[in-house]
Motif scaffolding. Structure first.
Motif, short mmCIF file in Angstrom:
data_model
loop_
_atom_site.label_atom_id
_atom_site.label_comp_id
_atom_site.label_asym_id
_atom_site.label_seq_id
_atom_site.Cartn_x
_atom_site.Cartn_y
_atom_site.Cartn_z
N VAL A 43 0.55 -1.04 0.19
CA VAL A 43 0.00 -0.05 0.05
C VAL A 43 1.17 1.28 -0.29
O VAL A 43 1.05 2.38 -0.77
CB VAL A 43 -1.17 0.20 1.68
CG1 VAL A 43 -2.00 1.30 1.64
CG2 VAL A 43 -1.35 -1.17 1.65
N ASP A 44 1.90 1.32 1.26
CA ASP A 44 2.79 2.33 0.96
C ASP A 44 4.14 2.23 0.35
O ASP A 44 4.68 0.83 0.87
CB ASP A 44 2.63 3.28 2.40
CG ASP A 44 4.38 3.84 2.37
OD1 ASP A 44 3.09 4.96 2.31
OD2 ASP A 44 5.56 3.90 2.02
N PRO A 45 4.64 2.71 -0.42
CA PRO A 45 5.16 2.48 -1.42
C PRO A 45 6.83 2.17 -0.90
O PRO A 45 7.88 1.87 -0.89
CB PRO A 45 5.18 2.98 -2.85
CG PRO A 45 4.82 4.15 -2.53
CD PRO A 45 3.75 3.92 -1.57
N ALA A 325 -6.69 -0.55 9.87
CA ALA A 325 -6.44 -0.02 11.87
C ALA A 325 -4.86 -0.08 10.69
O ALA A 325 -4.68 0.78 11.84
CB ALA A 325 -6.93 -1.90 12.35
N ASP A 326 -4.05 -0.22 10.99
CA ASP A 326 -2.67 -0.23 10.20
C ASP A 326 -2.65 0.88 9.66
O ASP A 326 -2.00 1.90 9.93
CB ASP A 326 -1.30 -1.15 9.65
CG ASP A 326 -1.46 -2.13 10.84
OD1 ASP A 326 -1.96 -1.78 11.96
OD2 ASP A 326 -1.42 -3.03 10.49
N ARG A 327 -3.46 1.22 8.48
CA ARG A 327 -3.32 2.43 7.74
C ARG A 327 -4.15 3.94 8.44
O ARG A 327 -3.81 4.90 8.78
CB ARG A 327 -3.98 1.85 6.16
CG ARG A 327 -3.75 1.30 5.53
CD ARG A 327 -3.85 0.79 4.35
NE ARG A 327 -5.62 -0.62 4.48
CZ ARG A 327 -5.64 -1.51 3.95
NH1 ARG A 327 -4.26 -1.79 4.20
NH2 ARG A 327 -6.66 -2.13 4.01
N VAL A 344 3.89 16.43 5.54
CA VAL A 344 4.53 15.29 5.46
C VAL A 344 3.51 15.13 4.18
O VAL A 344 1.75 15.27 4.37
CB VAL A 344 3.20 14.54 6.99
CG1 VAL A 344 3.03 13.20 6.16
CG2 VAL A 344 4.29 14.89 7.76
N ASP A 345 4.63 13.97 3.08
CA ASP A 345 3.38 14.17 2.30
C ASP A 345 3.14 12.29 1.86
O ASP A 345 3.78 11.08 2.21
CB ASP A 345 4.62 13.60 0.89
CG ASP A 345 4.44 13.91 -0.37
OD1 ASP A 345 3.02 13.91 -0.65
OD2 ASP A 345 5.19 12.81 -1.44
N LEU A 346 1.82 11.77 1.87
CA LEU A 346 1.10 10.97 2.33
C LEU A 346 0.99 10.20 0.85
O LEU A 346 1.18 11.15 0.50
CB LEU A 346 -0.26 10.59 2.87
CG LEU A 346 -0.53 10.88 4.43
CD1 LEU A 346 -1.48 10.73 4.88
CD2 LEU A 346 0.25 9.74 5.18
N ALA A 347 1.24 8.84 0.92
CA ALA A 347 1.02 7.77 -0.37
C ALA A 347 -0.18 7.96 -0.18
O ALA A 347 -1.65 7.59 0.78
CB ALA A 347 1.70 6.68 -0.56
#
Length: 350
Positions: A43-45, A325-327, A344-347
């Protein structure tokens, strides 16, 4: 890998309207759980690439296949076994630390607990990733030969516990003024636990199948110093507070193979190290980058946090849960950092 303008001097008090600098906390043994941080994978690269980098490096060093074990709902080997807990905790701590750096956050300091200190050392350039992975795996192979043991969290001070310590049971961790962890071989530790409960002390077993941070691991850890002497070491490029000295990681400590080789045997002084960090760095935002919120919970007890000068965030949920829940938890931490004033630059997907 990191750089910061922070330097020793008078601690900085928080000025309203300005963001507090971030100090990263990296947890260790006892915080692990099945599928920890797995909700971020693919999900997050940045997180995904860092996890893949570590797990591929471990496979290249001859470790068992850990990716499938990490992602499995029912792994074939207990997550609490040293062969799983230690390498996967290192991987998750490192990947979450890399995620924070990918947001553009530059910490003023890092403080790792147990194997989290190796992750802190990697993130600050003390070790290259391949060398750190080799160190962790060498440690795991040695400790896997140790006799069965465990760890016991007790709501008491080390001084209150000393009359109960018998045989090979010792104070292994000082987490807070009244939260101490004992460590020792299975049978002696069980006897001490029974005596403590009979005396109305509150005790809880820590998820560990080895007596980390006790002399019970000394024989198994023997020889690690010679191996670590072959590993390239550099001075940290960002301040690291050591849980073994309760002070800044000095150049001579980082370069000393014995310092790293003895860590599984030596006590972790988390609270004194946190105290040193907050006294020296001033008002900060403490960010736990690892599974659970154990260190965040401890940090919230510190007077510097209770009075509002410093504050605490955690990237992941307090308890294991579904991937979403992690995300949600990571997104909430990122938004809190933005509210503090950090860019903060979120994916996408978080």
């Amino acid at each position: 890998m990191l750089s910061t303008a922070g330097s020793p001097g008078s601690p900085q008090r928080h000025r309203p309207g300005t963001p507090r600098p971030v100090a990263v906390l990296l947890p260790g043994q006892g915080s692990q759980h099945v599928r920890m941080a797995a909700g971020l994978y693919r999900v997050d690269p940045v997180f995904t690439a860092a996890m893949d980098e570590v797990l591929d490096a471990m496979a290249a060093e001859g470790a068992p296949e850990l990716r499938a074990e990490w992602l499995a709902e029912r792994p074939t080997v207990s997550i609490d076994h040293v062969s799983r807990a230690q390498p996967l905790l290192y991987a998750v701590d490192y990947a979450l630390g890399t995620l924070v750096l990918g947001w553009g956050v530059r910490p003023v300091a890092l403080l790792g607990h147990s194997v989290g200190e190796v992750a802190a050392a990697t993130l600050t350039g003390v070790f290259g990733l391949r060398d750190a992975v080799a160190l962790v795996l060498d440690r795991v192979r040695r400790l896997a030969t140790a006799p069965p043991g465990g760890m016991l969290a007790v709501a008491a001070t080390p001084e209150q516990l000393r009359p109960f310590l018998t045989g090979d049971v010792v104070v292994g961790v000082v987490n807070a003024p009244r939260q101490t962890v004992l460590a020792g071989p299975t049978a002696p530790l069980a006897a001490v636990a029974e005596s403590l409960r009979d005396s109305n002390f509150t005790c809880r077993r820590v998820p560990a199948e080895s007596a980390f941070h006790s002399p019970a691991l000394a024989e198994a850890a023997a020889g690690a110093e010679e191996f670590i002497a072959s590993v390239a070491v550099a001075e940290p490029d960002t301040t690291v507070y050591s849980g073994y000295t309760a002070a800044r990681l000095r150049r001579e400590d980082a370069a000393n193979p014995r310092f790293w080789a003895r860590q599984p045997v030596e006590a972790v002084l988390f609270w004194p190290a946190l105290d040193a960090l907050l006294a020296a760095e001033g008002d900060v935002l403490l960010l736990e980058a690892g599974p659970g919120q154990g260190l965040a919970t401890l940090a919230r007890r510190h007077p510097a946090v209770r009075t509002g000068g410093s504050s605490v965030l955690a990237l992941l949920p307090a308890q294991p849960g579904p991937p979403a829940a992690d995300r949600r938890s990571v997104r909430a931490a990122a938004l809190a950092l933005r509210a503090e004033g950090h860019a903060v630059d979120l994916a996408e997907g978080l």
